[in-house]
Design a protein around this motif. Sequence first.
Motif, PDB file in Angstrom:
ATOM      1  N   TYR A  45     -11.714  -3.359   7.444  1.00 56.91           N
ATOM      2  CA  TYR A  45     -11.714  -2.247   6.491  1.00 56.91           C
ATOM      3  C   TYR A  45     -10.736  -2.535   5.353  1.00 56.91           C
ATOM      4  N   LEU A  89     -18.307  -2.175   8.076  1.00 56.50           N
ATOM      5  CA  LEU A  89     -17.735  -1.615   9.298  1.00 56.50           C
ATOM      6  C   LEU A  89     -18.769  -1.489  10.409  1.00 56.50           C
ATOM      7  N   ILE A 142     -18.588  -0.656   2.210  1.00 57.56           N
ATOM      8  CA  ILE A 142     -17.658  -0.379   3.311  1.00 57.56           C
ATOM      9  C   ILE A 142     -18.433  -0.033   4.580  1.00 57.56           C
TER      10      ILE A 142
END
Lengths: 392, 322, 343
Positions: free
Chosen positions: B22, B295, B291
């Motif tokens: 992250y 993830l 993102i």
Amino acid sequence: MPKYERLSPEELEVYEEFKRKENQKIGAVFLVVVFVFILTKWFLLTRGNIDSILLRYIGVGAYLLFFYFFLKNIYRWYSDVNYRYRANPIKRFFNRFYKNKLAVFGLFVAITIIILAVFAPMLAPYNVDNYQSSWTKFSMIPPTKRHVFGATNAGADLFSLCLYGARIALTFGIGVTAIGVSIGIVLGLIAGYYGGWIDRFLQYLNDVVMAFPFLVLVITVMGALLANPALRESVTQIGNFLNVPGKLFIAFVALSLFGWTGAYRLIRGKVFSVREEEYIDAAKSLGASNRVIMTKHILRNSLTPVIVQASISVGGYIITAASLTFLGLGANPSIPSWGRLLSQGNAYVTQLRYFHLTLFPGLFLTMTVLAFTTLGDGLRDALDPTMRRNDQ
Amino acid sequence: MVNKEYILKRLGLAVLVMFGVYTIGFTLTFVAPGNPAQAALGQKANKEAVEALEEQWGLNEPLPVQYKNYLINFINLDWGESFRYRGESVTGILASRYPKTMYYAVWSLVFAIVMSIPLGLIAAYKQNTWVDNLSVLVSQVGISIPNFWLGMLIIAILAVWLDLISVVPDVPTGSLWSFPGFFTHVTDYFGIIITLGTALMARNTRMTRSSTLDVLSEEYITMARAKGLKERTVVLKHALRNALIPVVTSIGFNLLLLFGGAVVVETVFGLNGIGKLYIDSIIRRDYPIIIALLLTYTIGVVFVNLIIDISYSVIDPRVQLR
Amino acid sequence: MSKTLSNHMKMKKDQENIRLSVKNLKKYFKETSGFMGRNVELVKAVDDVSFSLGKNETIGVVGESGCGKTTLGKTVMRILEPTSGKILLNTRENETIDIVEAEKEQMKKVRKEMQMVFQDPKSSLNPRMSIKDIVGEPFDILNLVESKKEKEGKVLDALERVGLKPEHMERYPHEFSGGQKQRIGIARALAVNPSILLLDEPTSALDVSVQAKILNLLNKIKRDLKLSFIFISHDLGVVYHMSEKIMVMYLGKVVEFGDSEKIYHNPQHPYTKSLFSSLPVPDPREKRKRIEIDGDLPSPKNPPEGCRFNTRCFEELNEECKKRIPPLREIQDGHWVACPQKR
């Protein structure tokens, strides 16, 4: 041990004589190659007959002959150091290496590609710098006698472009590997030798980097570097300083940033096992400094797998760089590269008559990668036979 | 057999790794101001509208605050809306793209395993024969061939020239994961399945070959032969199980390769899976999607690896999880 | 001469003769385990060991594997950093250096005085270095030679001393047999011309026939060069053959120390007794009672309370055995025992 018997004086004499003769042969072949090369160039210049097919064949033939002698004799030049023994390690290395035909092929292709890349301006039959205006009438023609690989949609000679493409591919492959391996070795040595929190931190960093597919990571970095004007500007500045076009340098940086993990893991693991050997204690009891222990004892005993892995990863980075360019993220469009040529080919992939746009750059790319992969494999077998137990 | 403390430790490590992913992802997207609001509204949009959009997306806050907010929102499964496809939720986009890529990834894995294990086994068993040489050649070429070029060759030869497969299948994702659809749609995605699976096949062939060679030279195999067991029993019962351990344990890493490959190959085949989505999001600076993809993907890989590690200890009792 | 005076004289003479004296040496390892290394355990590999080594003397260190004898050797050489204690070295120039505290320059002097021969000749020689480089390494590290030629000459000397031929110089370790490798290891240790040699099981990895040759070589070297040895081994027979003094170790502690004749013929500590009873007796008519001790060596991570041997002791235990770690006591002239029952 009979294997290490010394040569008798008579045998030595025979050997010396043999060596002299072989060297003479090599010298003769080398002269022929140079002569033919100069002759070809002279012909091309005087006659304006740029694609004399016969001379091209002579050149290729001379090169193959030269290479044959090169492979046959390369170990003799090295083995001088140790030729007093019948079976010295270097000779044994070459014997094992030559048994692996695929690896010899790899060595041949790798050296050929390197030569093609280095001498591309001399070997390329056409100029690739200002093709856009002058050759448009040849746009997309299939292979002909004059254009052995055909031409691109701008009318440039595909063969010349492929030769130039080798330059950028090898720069990426070898350059990124060199940087990655250097960083990896240093970090691996530090982590393995000192352990503790440094090791834990580097291991964590390695885990994080390994959680991404390499290409994804590189694409993400490329995206960031290209989107941020300040970052892009500063990296381009360094690139300009090194005389490398901006976007290309950005791709290079993005690749190099994360190329260290492979060598790092190898060295670290090796350090952990070598560290337990008693000769490390012996060096310590002699008062050797950490630097000496790391370089002289640990590194020297850990390099083999790194060399092998480096050779294989050259191919990997060439693919990654080509993929980036293929996606439009890599080298500048003005720089001839295989990825760029292939992305052009991809636009016409559904039309079979333009298949040469796909085929030839792809062949160059695949053969180069294959060469470094098989070379690495051959090195592995020849350098460290215990790595593959059943291969005596 | 399975140590609770070990699993907790691994989970802790996995969370740490995802935190690292992250952080890297955030740094590489948010720190680079590609000005997504301006891009979304077009160059001619007035300043107020752009600022309003930035406020809506939370881009006007200082970076550490954004860093924290995104993480909290992600954990709360509130993944926001895409910058590029205005009004569409990230969750929705991922839900429509993931099944597609998963579909051909799974089949590629199947293809790779089905092809590689017999080839590797036979090659090792008949070492230094033509089968062995062929397997070495196939695996070397398979590893070296760039997947996007292989895809182009497959399109040109199989689809255009021989007209055996279709190039751009338009299959609704729902039917891919239904009962008959899962099997019938293989033909539609045949090209990309082979393209993605080839590198994996090559790697697994090599691995199977070398691990089988190692196992065959072990003394318990000699012992099994000395006992007078049938060759079939020796190979299938004694050698196979141990030879396959490295193949099984590398499945997690293999998935990584497949998804990495999908990034380029989907562009070649013109498929709208997560690979293409990722490239587009990088180019268009679609932060929430970048993102979320990073993830979700990492979570998947980490957990697959964890499950495989645990099952490893079940297959091989010598392995102690600590 | 009164008794005290003669004692005093003797002590003074001893003092002058001492090459190395180790005082209360401790080496503890920290071992972490559990989540994020929550549990820290202390392994007392060498616990409060003291002894002194005289000129031209050999001290044999015996004990089971895992008793800390190798750790003791490595700590004395400062390959491992000591936890506490003193290691005082008297150099040939009559300088006293505390190895534990020594700085870099002083350590260089120590290295010239004291060298070590390792247990496994296979792993103690770097496989990528030629014999010339291995034996010549000390000269490079300690800057002992001016020129390559001088170095070569010294390497030749060292090889000759251990019975190797000049043509072996260019070869690599894997071309030699185990005994030859150990000779190379000895040559490397002798290269700097030390006065103390620390031998860590120098023969345990070798065939019995080769062992004898190496031991004879060592004895000859000791005589010729007037060296002092610390001879670590698990083989009592070898130690008795080699040493003037014997030190018996058990779980990081010295349990018995003294002249080897005294210990050999009259072992006092129950552990020593059991060790010696396992030796084969050359005379078949002589019957010796074999003493077998029960159980395995306890883990050094949590040694037993009190006397560390009390879990395996075959003698009747008293209160003190279980409560207090028995100190080393001199029960006879030149014979120390750490057992509460012997006085």
